[in-house]
Design a protein around this motif. Sequence first.
Motif, mmCIF file in Angstrom:
data_model
loop_
_atom_site.group_PDB
_atom_site.id
_atom_site.type_symbol
_atom_site.label_atom_id
_atom_site.label_comp_id
_atom_site.label_asym_id
_atom_site.label_seq_id
_atom_site.Cartn_x
_atom_site.Cartn_y
_atom_site.Cartn_z
ATOM 1 N N ARG A 103 46.486 40.043 39.811
ATOM 2 C CA ARG A 103 47.611 39.376 39.244
ATOM 3 C C ARG A 103 49.037 39.422 40.117
ATOM 4 N NH1 ARG A 103 46.858 39.601 33.032
ATOM 5 N NH2 ARG A 103 44.627 38.814 33.114
ATOM 6 N N LEU A 104 48.843 40.637 40.785
ATOM 7 C CA LEU A 104 50.342 40.637 41.722
ATOM 8 C C LEU A 104 50.208 40.376 43.072
ATOM 9 C CD1 LEU A 104 51.435 44.315 40.123
ATOM 10 C CD2 LEU A 104 52.129 41.832 39.375
ATOM 11 N N SER A 105 49.026 40.013 43.382
ATOM 12 C CA SER A 105 49.096 39.523 44.954
ATOM 13 C C SER A 105 48.988 38.108 44.877
ATOM 14 C CB SER A 105 47.399 39.666 45.351
ATOM 15 O OG SER A 105 47.224 41.279 45.358
ATOM 16 N N LYS A 106 49.943 37.674 45.939
ATOM 17 C CA LYS A 106 50.095 36.374 46.067
ATOM 18 C C LYS A 106 49.302 35.821 46.973
ATOM 19 C CE LYS A 106 54.850 37.088 44.580
ATOM 20 N NZ LYS A 106 54.669 38.270 43.941
ATOM 21 N N LEU A 107 48.348 34.901 46.737
ATOM 22 C CA LEU A 107 47.451 34.044 47.357
ATOM 23 C C LEU A 107 48.046 32.748 47.791
ATOM 24 C CD1 LEU A 107 44.093 35.104 45.939
ATOM 25 C CD2 LEU A 107 44.958 35.847 47.675
ATOM 26 N N HIS A 108 47.912 32.242 49.103
ATOM 27 C CA HIS A 108 48.491 31.114 49.275
ATOM 28 C C HIS A 108 47.509 29.993 48.992
ATOM 29 C CE1 HIS A 108 45.871 31.828 52.983
ATOM 30 N NE2 HIS A 108 45.845 30.714 52.998
ATOM 31 N N ILE A 109 46.043 30.247 48.717
ATOM 32 C CA ILE A 109 45.032 29.372 48.121
ATOM 33 C C ILE A 109 44.533 30.358 47.027
ATOM 34 C CG2 ILE A 109 43.210 27.954 48.447
ATOM 35 C CD1 ILE A 109 44.090 27.401 51.173
ATOM 36 N N ALA A 113 36.747 32.490 47.430
ATOM 37 C CA ALA A 113 36.962 32.950 48.737
ATOM 38 C C ALA A 113 38.200 33.939 49.323
ATOM 39 C CB ALA A 113 36.584 31.857 49.962
ATOM 40 N N HIS A 114 39.337 33.442 48.941
ATOM 41 C CA HIS A 114 40.377 33.949 49.149
ATOM 42 C C HIS A 114 40.493 35.478 48.401
ATOM 43 C CE1 HIS A 114 41.344 30.416 51.308
ATOM 44 N NE2 HIS A 114 42.341 31.160 52.018
ATOM 45 N N MET A 115 40.127 35.380 47.261
ATOM 46 C CA MET A 115 40.190 36.582 46.173
ATOM 47 C C MET A 115 39.365 37.462 46.708
ATOM 48 S SD MET A 115 41.541 37.822 43.733
ATOM 49 C CE MET A 115 42.261 36.519 42.665
ATOM 50 N N ARG A 116 38.007 37.038 47.267
ATOM 51 C CA ARG A 116 37.303 38.206 47.577
ATOM 52 C C ARG A 116 37.638 38.760 48.830
ATOM 53 N NH1 ARG A 116 31.657 38.321 46.083
ATOM 54 N NH2 ARG A 116 31.218 39.370 48.180
ATOM 55 N N MET A 117 38.397 38.071 49.984
ATOM 56 C CA MET A 117 38.997 38.542 51.105
ATOM 57 C C MET A 117 40.065 39.503 50.683
ATOM 58 S SD MET A 117 38.977 35.720 54.083
ATOM 59 C CE MET A 117 39.830 34.568 53.286
ATOM 60 N N MET A 118 41.026 39.206 49.908
ATOM 61 C CA MET A 118 41.988 40.036 49.260
ATOM 62 C C MET A 118 41.353 41.351 48.688
ATOM 63 S SD MET A 118 44.357 40.837 46.422
ATOM 64 C CE MET A 118 43.543 39.884 45.295
ATOM 65 N N ILE A 119 40.489 41.404 47.842
ATOM 66 C CA ILE A 119 39.887 42.248 47.171
ATOM 67 C C ILE A 119 39.288 43.197 48.416
ATOM 68 C CG2 ILE A 119 38.043 43.303 45.690
ATOM 69 C CD1 ILE A 119 38.256 40.542 44.088
ATOM 70 N N GLU A 120 38.397 42.691 49.391
ATOM 71 C CA GLU A 120 37.801 43.579 50.511
ATOM 72 C C GLU A 120 39.027 44.145 51.296
ATOM 73 O OE1 GLU A 120 35.671 40.688 52.902
ATOM 74 O OE2 GLU A 120 33.958 40.621 51.524
ATOM 75 N N GLY A 121 40.071 43.349 51.584
ATOM 76 C CA GLY A 121 41.150 44.176 52.271
ATOM 77 C C GLY A 121 41.663 45.517 51.693
ATOM 78 N N CYS A 122 41.736 45.375 50.105
ATOM 79 C CA CYS A 122 42.195 46.404 49.273
ATOM 80 C C CYS A 122 41.186 47.675 49.423
ATOM 81 C CB CYS A 122 42.503 45.945 47.812
ATOM 82 S SG CYS A 122 43.705 44.901 47.591
ATOM 83 N N VAL A 123 39.907 47.492 49.373
ATOM 84 C CA VAL A 123 39.000 48.185 49.712
ATOM 85 C C VAL A 123 39.077 49.060 50.892
ATOM 86 C CG1 VAL A 123 36.496 48.801 49.677
ATOM 87 C CG2 VAL A 123 37.429 47.293 47.800
ATOM 88 N N LEU A 124 39.396 48.159 51.928
ATOM 89 C CA LEU A 124 39.282 48.758 53.318
ATOM 90 C C LEU A 124 40.616 49.597 53.477
ATOM 91 C CD1 LEU A 124 38.410 45.517 55.488
ATOM 92 C CD2 LEU A 124 37.176 47.900 55.611
#
Length: 146
Positions: A103-109, A113-124
Amino acid sequence: MARSRSVSSRVRAPRARGRDRHGRGLRSSVTGPHLPMLRGRIDLFESTVADTAEYLRGLWPELSSATFEVAGLPRAVSGPGIDRWLVIPEESRIILFRLPIERLSKLHINDEAHMRMMIEGCVLRAVGELLGRDPWDLAPDRFRHH
């Protein structure tokens, strides 16, 4: 002389428990019997965390004993912001907080797919914090375009 029917003489079908509206029977899934079930946000989040963790475990043997957990929210707010993850190095444990990440991450789209990439980035980033390495050095081939 005709007899009138009383309510007690009507035969009623026993009511099933659950979502039997107006005698039409129980509801089926929205997707039907031949399509896969719809995935919700929680399923997407947990499967993305699990997939990324397994990928990283294959690259880094130090993560073989690490545990990855998903929680809704942190118990307490420390500092001006809300934590997205908690790393406990003594226990080799990473806890990812689903609601702040979603909820607090601001995705441009805002799509899957973008949600998965953002979650992967947090795990990394959380694994990078656990191992004391740069997150982008953990999986250099993961984000290379083909």
